[in-house]
Scaffold this motif. Structure first.
Motif, PDB file in Angstrom:
ATOM      1  N   PHE A  46       0.833  -1.189   0.000  1.00  0.00           N
ATOM      2  CA  PHE A  46       0.000   0.000   0.000  1.00  0.00           C
ATOM      3  C   PHE A  46       0.878   1.253   0.000  1.00  0.00           C
ATOM      4  O   PHE A  46       2.002   1.223   0.476  1.00  0.00           O
ATOM      5  CB  PHE A  46      -0.897   0.022   1.241  1.00  0.00           C
ATOM      6  N   PHE A  47       0.318   2.347  -0.524  1.00  0.00           N
ATOM      7  CA  PHE A  47       1.012   3.626  -0.558  1.00  0.00           C
ATOM      8  C   PHE A  47       0.133   4.736  -0.017  1.00  0.00           C
ATOM      9  O   PHE A  47      -1.079   4.744  -0.231  1.00  0.00           O
ATOM     10  CB  PHE A  47       1.402   4.013  -1.988  1.00  0.00           C
ATOM     11  N   TYR A  48       0.772   5.672   0.673  1.00  0.00           N
ATOM     12  CA  TYR A  48       0.161   6.929   1.077  1.00  0.00           C
ATOM     13  C   TYR A  48       0.751   7.966   0.130  1.00  0.00           C
ATOM     14  O   TYR A  48       1.978   8.073   0.002  1.00  0.00           O
ATOM     15  CB  TYR A  48       0.516   7.232   2.535  1.00  0.00           C
ATOM     16  N   ALA A  49      -0.101   8.718  -0.568  1.00  0.00           N
ATOM     17  CA  ALA A  49       0.382   9.592  -1.637  1.00  0.00           C
ATOM     18  C   ALA A  49      -0.263  10.973  -1.565  1.00  0.00           C
ATOM     19  O   ALA A  49      -1.406  11.127  -1.130  1.00  0.00           O
ATOM     20  CB  ALA A  49       0.083   8.967  -2.991  1.00  0.00           C
ATOM     21  N   ASN A  50       0.494  11.972  -2.014  1.00  0.00           N
ATOM     22  CA  ASN A  50       0.050  13.362  -2.075  1.00  0.00           C
ATOM     23  C   ASN A  50      -0.311  13.696  -3.521  1.00  0.00           C
ATOM     24  O   ASN A  50       0.495  13.489  -4.422  1.00  0.00           O
ATOM     25  CB  ASN A  50       1.167  14.276  -1.577  1.00  0.00           C
ATOM     26  N   LYS A  51      -1.517  14.212  -3.722  1.00  0.00           N
ATOM     27  CA  LYS A  51      -1.936  14.617  -5.060  1.00  0.00           C
ATOM     28  C   LYS A  51      -1.145  15.849  -5.481  1.00  0.00           C
ATOM     29  O   LYS A  51      -0.899  16.746  -4.685  1.00  0.00           O
ATOM     30  CB  LYS A  51      -3.430  14.921  -5.091  1.00  0.00           C
ATOM     31  N   LEU A  52      -0.756  15.870  -6.761  1.00  0.00           N
ATOM     32  CA  LEU A  52       0.018  16.980  -7.312  1.00  0.00           C
ATOM     33  C   LEU A  52      -0.788  17.729  -8.364  1.00  0.00           C
ATOM     34  O   LEU A  52      -1.697  17.175  -8.979  1.00  0.00           O
ATOM     35  CB  LEU A  52       1.305  16.449  -7.960  1.00  0.00           C
ATOM     36  N   THR A  53      -0.401  18.982  -8.575  1.00  0.00           N
ATOM     37  CA  THR A  53      -0.986  19.751  -9.665  1.00  0.00           C
ATOM     38  C   THR A  53      -0.348  19.279 -10.975  1.00  0.00           C
ATOM     39  O   THR A  53       0.602  18.508 -10.962  1.00  0.00           O
ATOM     40  CB  THR A  53      -0.720  21.257  -9.483  1.00  0.00           C
ATOM     41  N   ASN A  54      -0.837  19.787 -12.107  1.00  0.00           N
ATOM     42  CA  ASN A  54      -0.268  19.408 -13.406  1.00  0.00           C
ATOM     43  C   ASN A  54       1.206  19.759 -13.519  1.00  0.00           C
ATOM     44  O   ASN A  54       1.962  19.084 -14.218  1.00  0.00           O
ATOM     45  CB  ASN A  54      -1.049  20.050 -14.548  1.00  0.00           C
ATOM     46  N   ASP A  55       1.628  20.840 -12.817  1.00  0.00           N
ATOM     47  CA  ASP A  55       3.043  21.209 -12.853  1.00  0.00           C
ATOM     48  C   ASP A  55       3.809  20.625 -11.652  1.00  0.00           C
ATOM     49  O   ASP A  55       4.872  21.112 -11.286  1.00  0.00           O
ATOM     50  CB  ASP A  55       3.227  22.723 -12.956  1.00  0.00           C
ATOM     51  N   GLU A  56       3.231  19.578 -11.060  1.00  0.00           N
ATOM     52  CA  GLU A  56       3.852  18.752 -10.010  1.00  0.00           C
ATOM     53  C   GLU A  56       4.122  19.491  -8.703  1.00  0.00           C
ATOM     54  O   GLU A  56       5.070  19.212  -7.997  1.00  0.00           O
ATOM     55  CB  GLU A  56       5.111  18.059 -10.537  1.00  0.00           C
ATOM     56  N   LYS A  57       3.238  20.409  -8.350  1.00  0.00           N
ATOM     57  CA  LYS A  57       3.300  21.044  -7.034  1.00  0.00           C
ATOM     58  C   LYS A  57       2.337  20.321  -6.111  1.00  0.00           C
ATOM     59  O   LYS A  57       1.297  19.828  -6.537  1.00  0.00           O
ATOM     60  CB  LYS A  57       2.942  22.523  -7.132  1.00  0.00           C
ATOM     61  N   THR A  58       2.692  20.272  -4.827  1.00  0.00           N
ATOM     62  CA  THR A  58       1.854  19.554  -3.877  1.00  0.00           C
ATOM     63  C   THR A  58       0.532  20.263  -3.651  1.00  0.00           C
ATOM     64  O   THR A  58       0.419  21.478  -3.810  1.00  0.00           O
ATOM     65  CB  THR A  58       2.578  19.369  -2.532  1.00  0.00           C
ATOM     66  N   THR A  59      -0.465  19.475  -3.285  1.00  0.00           N
ATOM     67  CA  THR A  59      -1.784  19.992  -2.922  1.00  0.00           C
ATOM     68  C   THR A  59      -2.077  19.551  -1.495  1.00  0.00           C
ATOM     69  O   THR A  59      -1.254  18.898  -0.853  1.00  0.00           O
ATOM     70  CB  THR A  59      -2.881  19.440  -3.859  1.00  0.00           C
ATOM     71  N   SER A  60      -3.241  19.876  -1.007  1.00  0.00           N
ATOM     72  CA  SER A  60      -3.650  19.448   0.329  1.00  0.00           C
ATOM     73  C   SER A  60      -4.415  18.121   0.281  1.00  0.00           C
ATOM     74  O   SER A  60      -4.944  17.669   1.290  1.00  0.00           O
ATOM     75  CB  SER A  60      -4.502  20.521   1.003  1.00  0.00           C
ATOM     76  N   GLU A  61      -4.460  17.482  -0.893  1.00  0.00           N
ATOM     77  CA  GLU A  61      -5.194  16.230  -1.055  1.00  0.00           C
ATOM     78  C   GLU A  61      -4.253  15.029  -0.995  1.00  0.00           C
ATOM     79  O   GLU A  61      -3.155  15.061  -1.563  1.00  0.00           O
ATOM     80  CB  GLU A  61      -5.933  16.222  -2.394  1.00  0.00           C
ATOM     81  N   TYR A  62      -4.714  13.998  -0.309  1.00  0.00           N
ATOM     82  CA  TYR A  62      -3.940  12.762  -0.155  1.00  0.00           C
ATOM     83  C   TYR A  62      -4.810  11.579  -0.524  1.00  0.00           C
ATOM     84  O   TYR A  62      -6.027  11.654  -0.503  1.00  0.00           O
ATOM     85  CB  TYR A  62      -3.445  12.636   1.292  1.00  0.00           C
ATOM     86  N   GLU A  63      -4.138  10.462  -0.868  1.00  0.00           N
ATOM     87  CA  GLU A  63      -4.874   9.268  -1.260  1.00  0.00           C
ATOM     88  C   GLU A  63      -4.124   8.023  -0.796  1.00  0.00           C
ATOM     89  O   GLU A  63      -2.904   8.059  -0.595  1.00  0.00           O
ATOM     90  CB  GLU A  63      -5.054   9.239  -2.782  1.00  0.00           C
ATOM     91  N   LEU A  64      -4.856   6.942  -0.631  1.00  0.00           N
ATOM     92  CA  LEU A  64      -4.296   5.637  -0.292  1.00  0.00           C
ATOM     93  C   LEU A  64      -4.484   4.701  -1.470  1.00  0.00           C
ATOM     94  O   LEU A  64      -5.579   4.620  -2.041  1.00  0.00           O
ATOM     95  CB  LEU A  64      -5.001   5.062   0.945  1.00  0.00           C
ATOM     96  N   PHE A  65      -3.405   4.013  -1.840  1.00  0.00           N
ATOM     97  CA  PHE A  65      -3.431   3.115  -2.992  1.00  0.00           C
ATOM     98  C   PHE A  65      -2.961   1.725  -2.612  1.00  0.00           C
ATOM     99  O   PHE A  65      -2.148   1.561  -1.699  1.00  0.00           O
ATOM    100  CB  PHE A  65      -2.471   3.618  -4.091  1.00  0.00           C
ATOM    101  N   GLU A  66      -3.428   0.739  -3.366  1.00  0.00           N
ATOM    102  CA  GLU A  66      -2.890  -0.608  -3.292  1.00  0.00           C
ATOM    103  C   GLU A  66      -2.194  -0.902  -4.610  1.00  0.00           C
ATOM    104  O   GLU A  66      -2.724  -0.595  -5.685  1.00  0.00           O
ATOM    105  CB  GLU A  66      -3.982  -1.646  -3.067  1.00  0.00           C
TER     106      GLU A  66
END
Length: 99
Positions: free
Chosen positions: A28-48
């Motif tokens: 599993f991964f804990y990940a930070n959503k990025l903008t199109n130009d790869e800047k961090t956002t306040s959104e996170y997601e969990l993946f398998e």
């Protein structure tokens, strides 16, 4: 896949993989959503992570019980890492080298 890697999903959403954990044979991964130009956002997601032959796929974890469990695991791992850094048992450089 490993922490520090940027992945682009089929819907062109980009994520920075921050932490990983293997639970009962599943990665599993804990990940930070990025903008199109790869800047961090306040959104996170969990993946398998799923492997099919040479292909690797990520799928979003929708199950609330699994999400709660994983949030607990990742929070605990992060706190342990912070304590190890604070006590001098490890450094950020050593952690980055492992990944």
């Amino acid at each position: 896949m490993k922490p520090g890697q940027i992945v682009t999903l089929d819907d062109n959403e980009k994520y920075l993989l921050l932490m990983d954990s293997v639970q009962e044979g599943h990665k599993f991964f804990y990940a930070n959503k990025l903008t199109n130009d790869e800047k961090t956002t306040s959104e996170y997601e969990l993946f398998e992570e799923t492997k099919e032959g040479d292909d690797i796929y990520l799928s979003i974890i929708d199950d609330d019980e699994i999400r709660e469990f994983l949030i607990t695991v990742f929070t605990s791992d992060l706190l342990d890492t912070a304590l190890d850094i604070e006590s001098g048992k490890t450094t950020l450089e050593e952690i980055n080298e492992k990944n």
